[in-house]
Design an enzyme around this catalytic site. Sequence first.
Site, PDB file in Angstrom:
ATOM      1  N   TYR A  35      37.439  40.028  41.472  1.00 24.01           N
ATOM      2  CA  TYR A  35      37.028  38.684  41.055  1.00 24.01           C
ATOM      3  C   TYR A  35      36.143  38.013  42.096  1.00 24.01           C
ATOM      4  O   TYR A  35      36.224  38.296  43.281  1.00 24.01           O
ATOM      5  CB  TYR A  35      38.259  37.808  40.833  1.00 24.01           C
ATOM      6  N   SER A  77      39.490  42.189  29.829  1.00 20.75           N
ATOM      7  CA  SER A  77      38.408  43.166  29.690  1.00 20.75           C
ATOM      8  C   SER A  77      38.096  43.434  28.227  1.00 20.75           C
ATOM      9  O   SER A  77      36.934  43.425  27.823  1.00 20.75           O
ATOM     10  CB  SER A  77      38.777  44.496  30.352  1.00 20.75           C
TER      11      SER A  77
HETATM   12  P1  NAD Z   1      34.956  37.211  35.481  1.00 19.89           P
HETATM   13  O1  NAD Z   1      35.019  37.038  34.009  1.00 19.89           O
HETATM   14  O2  NAD Z   1      36.002  36.569  36.312  1.00 19.89           O
HETATM   15  O3  NAD Z   1      33.533  36.673  35.986  1.00 19.89           O
HETATM   16  C1  NAD Z   1      32.345  37.133  35.391  1.00 19.89           C
HETATM   17  C2  NAD Z   1      31.323  37.439  36.458  1.00 19.89           C
HETATM   18  O4  NAD Z   1      30.801  36.214  36.996  1.00 19.89           O
HETATM   19  C3  NAD Z   1      31.833  38.237  37.651  1.00 19.89           C
HETATM   20  O5  NAD Z   1      31.078  39.411  37.797  1.00 19.89           O
HETATM   21  C4  NAD Z   1      31.647  37.291  38.817  1.00 19.89           C
HETATM   22  O6  NAD Z   1      31.345  37.975  40.027  1.00 19.89           O
HETATM   23  C5  NAD Z   1      30.498  36.450  38.357  1.00 19.89           C
HETATM   24  N1  NAD Z   1      30.292  35.185  39.064  1.00 19.89           N
HETATM   25  C6  NAD Z   1      31.239  34.311  39.524  1.00 19.89           C
HETATM   26  N2  NAD Z   1      30.636  33.274  40.139  1.00 19.89           N
HETATM   27  C7  NAD Z   1      29.297  33.471  40.052  1.00 19.89           C
HETATM   28  C8  NAD Z   1      28.149  32.749  40.490  1.00 19.89           C
HETATM   29  N3  NAD Z   1      28.261  31.595  41.147  1.00 19.89           N
HETATM   30  N4  NAD Z   1      26.928  33.273  40.223  1.00 19.89           N
HETATM   31  C9  NAD Z   1      26.789  34.437  39.558  1.00 19.89           C
HETATM   32  N5  NAD Z   1      27.832  35.172  39.122  1.00 19.89           N
HETATM   33  C10 NAD Z   1      29.060  34.702  39.365  1.00 19.89           C
HETATM   34  O7  NAD Z   1      34.884  38.760  35.871  1.00 19.89           O
HETATM   35  P2  NAD Z   1      35.347  39.997  34.995  1.00 19.89           P
HETATM   36  O8  NAD Z   1      34.352  40.268  33.949  1.00 19.89           O
HETATM   37  O9  NAD Z   1      36.707  39.752  34.544  1.00 19.89           O
HETATM   38  O10 NAD Z   1      35.313  41.236  35.996  1.00 19.89           O
HETATM   39  C11 NAD Z   1      35.159  41.156  37.377  1.00 19.89           C
HETATM   40  C12 NAD Z   1      35.285  42.552  38.003  1.00 19.89           C
HETATM   41  O11 NAD Z   1      36.576  43.128  37.799  1.00 19.89           O
HETATM   42  C13 NAD Z   1      34.316  43.594  37.490  1.00 19.89           C
HETATM   43  O12 NAD Z   1      33.808  44.278  38.596  1.00 19.89           O
HETATM   44  C14 NAD Z   1      35.139  44.532  36.678  1.00 19.89           C
HETATM   45  O13 NAD Z   1      34.614  45.827  36.650  1.00 19.89           O
HETATM   46  C15 NAD Z   1      36.440  44.481  37.415  1.00 19.89           C
HETATM   47  N6  NAD Z   1      37.546  44.854  36.528  1.00 19.89           N
HETATM   48  C16 NAD Z   1      38.477  45.764  36.944  1.00 19.89           C
HETATM   49  C17 NAD Z   1      39.540  46.101  36.096  1.00 19.89           C
HETATM   50  C18 NAD Z   1      40.584  47.116  36.488  1.00 19.89           C
HETATM   51  O14 NAD Z   1      40.385  47.870  37.413  1.00 19.89           O
HETATM   52  N7  NAD Z   1      41.751  47.132  35.825  1.00 19.89           N
HETATM   53  C19 NAD Z   1      39.654  45.491  34.861  1.00 19.89           C
HETATM   54  C20 NAD Z   1      38.693  44.563  34.486  1.00 19.89           C
HETATM   55  C21 NAD Z   1      37.649  44.244  35.335  1.00 19.89           C
END
Ligand code: NAD
Length: 376
Positions: free
Chosen positions: A233, A136
């Site tokens: 994810y 993050s």
């Molecule tokens: P990530 O880097 O794994 O992926 C980036 C984004 O790409 C994601 O939103 C995913 O849904 C999207 N994606 C994947 N395949 C796709 C496709 N074919 N077309 C369009 N989009 C696509 O994701 P991230 O940034 O690490 O975060 C994912 C989620 O986790 C978020 O909702 C975030 O808020 C949450 N999160 C929670 C915590 C926590 O609670 N500790 C920490 C970090 C992130």
Amino acid sequence: MADSLRIAVLAERATGETRVALSPETARKFIALGAVVAIERGAGLKAAVSDAEYEAAGAEVGDAAAVVQGADIVLGVQGPDLELLSGTNPGAWIVAGLDPFGQRPRIDAYAAAGYEALAMEFMPRITRAQSMDILSSQSNLSGYKAVIEAANAYGRAFPMMMTAAGTVSAARCFVMGVGVAGLQAIATARRLGAQVSATDVRSATKEQILSLGAKPVFVESVAGIEGEGAGGYATEMSEEYQKAQAELVSAHIAKQDIVITTALIPGRAAPRLVTDAQIASMKPGSVIFDLAVAQGGNVEGSVADRQVEIHGVKVVGWSNTPAHLAADASALYARNLYNFLSAFWDKEQGRPVLDAEIGDAVRLTKDGKIVSERLQ
Ligand code: NAD
């Protein structure tokens, strides 16, 4: 009372890595917990931290061999090679972004040498671990930097400008993948005055896109992922969904000036979101920044660390985007490590003792074996 725990920090050796795993602030805080902190000479220079600042914080500064001598915990941005670790205490912890799937031989070597390797990118996405989450903290900065770089490569302005010489129209920016990086990309492009739209497979992101003042562009005919999915994810989408998504993107992308792609699937190659034919439909001079280029790329033809021109469109992507903002990326990364280790600090033992929920998630090796389920 046992000897103080020794925390060692080496300079990063990977090509293009500019970050450092310790800041003067976290050095001070580890020392306040009772640890001894040692850092390799010059380790912070590329992140704008001098040896003198670490010394002022109370850390020892020395050469690599002296720093790791007797270390109980070695902190890194990336995993150090085994040769650098000789002299550490038996069973020492290696705490870093270890790239478990990409650097498997190195992980096996840690296991064989008896180290306890803790992969920070395996931190579970639970509320109490948010402040420890390196993905993050680094993705947020990457999303920002991708837009800044795209704006720099773009031969036009982002905001609408009404001048005596005529009007400059606002750039249209499309963000694909609205996780942490995508959200920051939307916010940054909006601040620069672009007209922003965004898409994701997770329907929960629609609200977030709207709340940032951008327009959601979603596949409606085939169900995406409801809610936050497993740990937030995405997973690989069905063929039917991919086809519907490709059609939607084709219709939308031809009208865009800037495209920022951020889509990732943990442990898999990045999904292909933009094809060569779709690039060809864009106006010459448009810019695409592929934040997933190091994981295989969301964009056909993108090349890490090069700006390539495809059908007159500039396609950019870096193998290590956070390394392009080394000072902030290091400060946040170092804080993630401190938040992790200090949350588990056992005062009696003078060292961290992990619980099962987080410990078992991040631990790759212990007692000579690979113990992570994700690596079995
Ligand atoms: P990530 O880097 O794994 O992926 C980036 C984004 O790409 C994601 O939103 C995913 O849904 C999207 N994606 C994947 N395949 C796709 C496709 N074919 N077309 C369009 N989009 C696509 O994701 P991230 O940034 O690490 O975060 C994912 C989620 O986790 C978020 O909702 C975030 O808020 C949450 N999160 C929670 C915590 C926590 O609670 N500790 C920490 C970090 C992130």
